[in-house]
Design an enzyme around this catalytic site. Structure first.
Site, PDB file in Angstrom:
ATOM      1  N   SER A 196      66.212  63.410 -52.514  1.00 35.30           N
ATOM      2  CA  SER A 196      66.329  63.919 -51.143  1.00 35.30           C
ATOM      3  C   SER A 196      65.298  63.264 -50.215  1.00 35.30           C
ATOM      4  CB  SER A 196      66.210  65.445 -51.101  1.00 35.30           C
ATOM      5  OG  SER A 196      64.879  65.861 -51.285  1.00 35.30           O
TER       6      SER A 196
ATOM      7  N   ARG B 144      55.036  51.231 -71.292  1.00 37.02           N
ATOM      8  CA  ARG B 144      54.898  51.329 -69.839  1.00 37.02           C
ATOM      9  C   ARG B 144      54.738  49.970 -69.148  1.00 37.02           C
ATOM     10  NH1 ARG B 144      53.805  56.027 -67.784  1.00 37.02           N
ATOM     11  NH2 ARG B 144      52.752  56.714 -69.663  1.00 37.02           N
TER      12      ARG B 144
ATOM     13  N   LEU C  62      52.563  55.057 -63.256  1.00 33.89           N
ATOM     14  CA  LEU C  62      52.657  53.597 -63.162  1.00 33.89           C
ATOM     15  C   LEU C  62      51.511  52.971 -63.952  1.00 33.89           C
ATOM     16  CD1 LEU C  62      53.462  53.267 -59.366  1.00 33.89           C
ATOM     17  CD2 LEU C  62      55.028  52.797 -61.260  1.00 33.89           C
TER      18      LEU C  62
ATOM     19  N   HIS D  41      53.697  63.947 -52.711  1.00 35.33           N
ATOM     20  CA  HIS D  41      53.400  64.986 -53.701  1.00 35.33           C
ATOM     21  C   HIS D  41      53.499  66.343 -53.003  1.00 35.33           C
ATOM     22  CE1 HIS D  41      51.778  66.684 -57.347  1.00 35.33           C
ATOM     23  NE2 HIS D  41      50.977  67.427 -56.594  1.00 35.33           N
TER      24      HIS D  41
ATOM     25  N   ASP E  57      46.703  54.876 -56.542  1.00 42.32           N
ATOM     26  CA  ASP E  57      45.744  54.071 -57.305  1.00 42.32           C
ATOM     27  C   ASP E  57      45.932  54.377 -58.790  1.00 42.32           C
ATOM     28  OD1 ASP E  57      44.474  56.476 -57.736  1.00 42.32           O
ATOM     29  OD2 ASP E  57      42.797  56.088 -56.385  1.00 42.32           O
TER      30      ASP E  57
ATOM     31  N   GLU F  30      58.191  67.662 -46.485  1.00 40.14           N
ATOM     32  CA  GLU F  30      58.137  66.334 -47.111  1.00 40.14           C
ATOM     33  C   GLU F  30      59.042  65.357 -46.368  1.00 40.14           C
ATOM     34  OE1 GLU F  30      58.478  66.074 -51.431  1.00 40.14           O
ATOM     35  OE2 GLU F  30      58.123  68.208 -51.601  1.00 40.14           O
TER      36      GLU F  30
END
Ligand code: GAR
Length: 212
Positions: free
Chosen positions: A21, A73, A101, A117, A149, A182
């Site tokens: 969304s 990863r 990440l 977030h 970061d 958001e």
């Protein structure tokens, strides 16, 4: 660039894992001319069945899937980096991308990755932030758009939007009202960052004042 030249559109790459969304809200702001100066170059998901991918295809945007489950990863992220480079992406926007990440990815797009977030960071990092805030009894909640970061939900904050937690709220109604914030906050943050009229001093994101 002379004063007659128009700044080229900043190419953004969206990473998502689910509903999408926030991505749709960004795409809609661009379509409506409210979010100027950017274009979505590609939408990438680590989950093949993510509804956000279908939404991207419906809009006619390029999509790519790199399934992350069971994969190492750094190796998975290397594929995403290659794809983002192929599409000449300059700004990566995590929109419900629910996987950490790798440091390699963060390094490849240093200060060029945004995340949204659903809490007023540094409160309630991690999963189910809205429920965490509700169960904690917080009186204010909200959302944060921040640079990414190497640490979880940690980089310099670009935009925050706060709302009161109502006595009539439950965790679900609170999450829904945060989500509405958001959808406003992310486009605002992208517009600011794409304009490049800011600097990061320590942890502080500071906008440069335009002349006139
Ligand atoms: C959003 O609430 C976003 O803030 C959250 O996932 C949801 C994705 O919704 N992200 C995180 O919690 C990241 N730590 P969407 O797929 O509808 O945009």
């Amino acid at each position: 660039m002379s004063s007659l030249d128009v700044k080229p559109l900043t190419r953004i790459g969206i990473l998502l894992s689910g509903r999408g969304s926030n991505f749709v809200a960004i795409a809609e702001s661009i379509r409506a001319g409210q979010l100027r100066g950017v274009e979505i170059a590609v939408v990438i998901s680590n989950v093949a069945e993510a509804p956000g991918l279908e939404a991207a295809a419906r809009i006619g945007l390029p999509t790519a899937v790199f399934v992350s489950k069971g994969r190492q990863r750094a190796e998975h992220d290397a594929q995403m980096i290659a794809c983002l480079r192929e599409y000449n992406v300059e700004l990566v926007c995590l929109a419900g991308y629910m996987r950490l990440l790798s440091p390699e990815f963060v390094g490849a797009f240093r200060n060029r990755i945004l995340n949204i977030h659903p809490s007023l960071l540094p409160a309630f990092p991690g999963l189910d932030a809205q429920e965490q805030a509700f169960n904690y009894g917080a009186k204010a909640a909200g959302c944060t758009v921040h640079f990414v970061d190497e640490e979880l939900d940690h980089g310099a904050i670009v935009v925050q939007r706060a709302i009161p937690v109502l006595e009539t709220d439950d965790a679900r109604t609170l999450a829904a009202r945060i989500l509405a914030e958001e959808h406003v906050a992310y486009s605002e943050a992208i517009a600011q960052v794409a304009s490049e009229e800011y600097e990061i001093r320590g942890r502080r994101y500071v906008r440069r004042m335009l002349p006139g």
